[in-house]
Design an enzyme around this catalytic site. Structure first.
Site, PDB file in Angstrom:
ATOM      1  N   CYS A   1       0.847  -1.190   0.000  1.00  0.00           N
ATOM      2  CA  CYS A   1       0.000   0.000   0.000  1.00  0.00           C
ATOM      3  C   CYS A   1       0.883   1.241   0.000  1.00  0.00           C
ATOM      4  O   CYS A   1       1.861   1.324   0.737  1.00  0.00           O
ATOM      5  CB  CYS A   1      -0.963  -0.043   1.177  1.00  0.00           C
ATOM      6  SG  CYS A   1      -0.703   1.180   2.441  1.00  0.00           S
ATOM      7  N   GLU A   2       0.565   2.163  -0.875  1.00  0.00           N
ATOM      8  CA  GLU A   2       1.444   3.322  -1.035  1.00  0.00           C
ATOM      9  C   GLU A   2       1.301   4.317   0.107  1.00  0.00           C
ATOM     10  O   GLU A   2       2.109   5.229   0.234  1.00  0.00           O
ATOM     11  CB  GLU A   2       1.197   4.004  -2.376  1.00  0.00           C
ATOM     12  CG  GLU A   2      -0.139   4.697  -2.511  1.00  0.00           C
ATOM     13  CD  GLU A   2      -0.320   5.291  -3.908  1.00  0.00           C
ATOM     14  OE1 GLU A   2       0.385   4.866  -4.830  1.00  0.00           O
ATOM     15  OE2 GLU A   2      -1.176   6.167  -4.045  1.00  0.00           O
ATOM     16  N   HIS A   3       0.294   4.150   0.935  1.00  0.00           N
ATOM     17  CA  HIS A   3       0.124   5.086   2.057  1.00  0.00           C
ATOM     18  C   HIS A   3       0.969   4.708   3.266  1.00  0.00           C
ATOM     19  O   HIS A   3       1.380   5.580   4.021  1.00  0.00           O
ATOM     20  CB  HIS A   3      -1.352   5.137   2.470  1.00  0.00           C
ATOM     21  CG  HIS A   3      -2.241   5.582   1.358  1.00  0.00           C
ATOM     22  ND1 HIS A   3      -3.465   4.993   1.097  1.00  0.00           N
ATOM     23  CD2 HIS A   3      -2.073   6.544   0.425  1.00  0.00           C
ATOM     24  CE1 HIS A   3      -4.007   5.582   0.048  1.00  0.00           C
ATOM     25  NE2 HIS A   3      -3.189   6.519  -0.380  1.00  0.00           N
ATOM     26  N   HIS A   4       1.209   3.412   3.447  1.00  0.00           N
ATOM     27  CA  HIS A   4       1.932   2.970   4.642  1.00  0.00           C
ATOM     28  C   HIS A   4       3.133   2.085   4.326  1.00  0.00           C
ATOM     29  O   HIS A   4       3.853   1.693   5.238  1.00  0.00           O
ATOM     30  CB  HIS A   4       0.989   2.188   5.562  1.00  0.00           C
ATOM     31  CG  HIS A   4      -0.228   2.957   5.968  1.00  0.00           C
ATOM     32  ND1 HIS A   4      -1.429   2.849   5.315  1.00  0.00           N
ATOM     33  CD2 HIS A   4      -0.407   3.873   6.953  1.00  0.00           C
ATOM     34  CE1 HIS A   4      -2.314   3.656   5.887  1.00  0.00           C
ATOM     35  NE2 HIS A   4      -1.722   4.290   6.872  1.00  0.00           N
TER      36      HIS A   4
ATOM     37  N   GLN B   1      -5.425  -0.413  -3.903  1.00  0.00           N
ATOM     38  CA  GLN B   1      -6.098  -1.568  -4.501  1.00  0.00           C
ATOM     39  C   GLN B   1      -6.965  -1.167  -5.695  1.00  0.00           C
ATOM     40  O   GLN B   1      -7.049  -1.891  -6.693  1.00  0.00           O
ATOM     41  CB  GLN B   1      -6.932  -2.276  -3.431  1.00  0.00           C
ATOM     42  CG  GLN B   1      -7.532  -3.585  -3.928  1.00  0.00           C
ATOM     43  CD  GLN B   1      -8.301  -4.312  -2.845  1.00  0.00           C
ATOM     44  OE1 GLN B   1      -7.960  -4.213  -1.666  1.00  0.00           O
ATOM     45  NE2 GLN B   1      -9.333  -5.036  -3.235  1.00  0.00           N
TER      46      GLN B   1
ATOM     47  N   HIS C   1      -5.592  -5.817   4.023  1.00  0.00           N
ATOM     48  CA  HIS C   1      -4.578  -4.759   4.126  1.00  0.00           C
ATOM     49  C   HIS C   1      -3.985  -4.773   5.527  1.00  0.00           C
ATOM     50  O   HIS C   1      -4.698  -4.572   6.513  1.00  0.00           O
ATOM     51  CB  HIS C   1      -5.210  -3.390   3.851  1.00  0.00           C
ATOM     52  CG  HIS C   1      -5.621  -3.213   2.425  1.00  0.00           C
ATOM     53  ND1 HIS C   1      -5.025  -2.295   1.582  1.00  0.00           N
ATOM     54  CD2 HIS C   1      -6.552  -3.858   1.686  1.00  0.00           C
ATOM     55  CE1 HIS C   1      -5.591  -2.380   0.384  1.00  0.00           C
ATOM     56  NE2 HIS C   1      -6.513  -3.316   0.421  1.00  0.00           N
TER      57      HIS C   1
ATOM     58  N   CYS D   1      -2.174  -2.611   6.828  1.00  0.00           N
ATOM     59  CA  CYS D   1      -2.255  -1.298   7.479  1.00  0.00           C
ATOM     60  C   CYS D   1      -3.590  -1.149   8.196  1.00  0.00           C
ATOM     61  O   CYS D   1      -3.685  -0.446   9.203  1.00  0.00           O
ATOM     62  CB  CYS D   1      -2.028  -0.164   6.480  1.00  0.00           C
ATOM     63  SG  CYS D   1      -3.174  -0.121   5.103  1.00  0.00           S
TER      64      CYS D   1
HETATM   65 ZN   LIG Z   1      -2.243   1.501   3.873  1.00  0.00          ZN
END
Ligand SMILES: [Zn+2]
Length: 230
Positions: free
Chosen positions: A115-118, A156, A184, A186
């Site tokens: 995941c590109e956020h975490h 996703q 996920h 995260c």
């Molecule tokens: Zn994430």
């Protein structure tokens, strides 16, 4: 994103993964992993990982962590190897003219992404379907297409859409449907823990979007237990 010039600098581990995604097993002209490793190793990721370890209160010089920055560097390179995959090589010689116009469904393709956020993993299964309009793609290529896009920093929704768009552009079929089901980390590891939460995303193009019956047929394929399962 892909620049074949730069790819000569890829570390061996990454080059192997790229070659594996691009080529069929046993392909004679598959690029070998044996070309010498050159640059691409400036130590910046190692230094950054040491910074993170220090900032969270760890001692990057204690025995268990000493080689962690190097391992993390190599791991991220491998997990993001999809940026270096050449789509032309991937589908090379695997698109065939076939007069078949029924839905082709490939279910339960396992994938792992970040995941590109975490920068934490999300993983699960992809289900891919299309209705050929004179051209089909070799069955083994579909999991590789999933892999090419999964081995990048992703959300996703975009991963789902990219797989669908790729098939639509390359095969020009009457329609494409892609469903991804993923957990996920995260979401599972942070905040309110809800392990087992599965996120489902879908991308439908062409007939899959316009025609309710086509879409229903696709989803009924996914609901059915796979042949051979008890
Ligand atoms: Zn994430």
């Amino acid at each position: 994103m892909t620049d074949r010039q730069d790819d000569r600098d890829l570390p061996d581990g990454v080059r192997e993964i790229v070659a594996e995604i691009e080529s069929e097993i046993g392909d004679e002209d598959a690029p070998g992993p044996s070309e010498p490793r050159t640059a691409g190793h400036n130590g910046r990721i190692e230094a950054a990982v040491r910074e993170i370890l220090t900032e969270i209160g760890e001692d990057p010089d204690r025995e268990g962590l000493r080689t962690t920055p190097d391992r993390v560097h190599r791991m991220y390179a491998e997990l993001t190897a999809g940026y270096h995959v050449d789509p032309e090589r991937l589908i090379n010689r695997a698109v065939f003219d076939v007069a078949y116009s029924e839905m082709v469904v490939v279910r339960d393709i396992p994938f792992y992404s970040l995941c590109e956020h975490h920068l934490l993993p999300f993983f699960g299964n992809a289900h891919v379907a299309y209705i050929p309009a004179g051209r089909v793609i070799g069955l083994s290529k579909i999991p590789r297409i999933v892999e090419m896009y999964a081995r990048r920093l992703q959300v996703q929704e975009r991963l789902t859409q990219q797989i669908a768009d790729f098939l639509m552009e390359r095969l020009e079929p009457d329609g494409v449907g892609v469903v991804l089901e993923a957990t996920h980390l995260c979401a599972a590891m942070r905040g309110v823990r809800k392990p087992g939460t599965v996120m489902t995303t879908a991308a439908v193009l062409g007939l899959f979007r316009r025609n309710d019956k086509t879409r229903a047929e696709f989803f009924s394929h996914l609901a059915r237990p796979a042949p051979g399962t008890p």
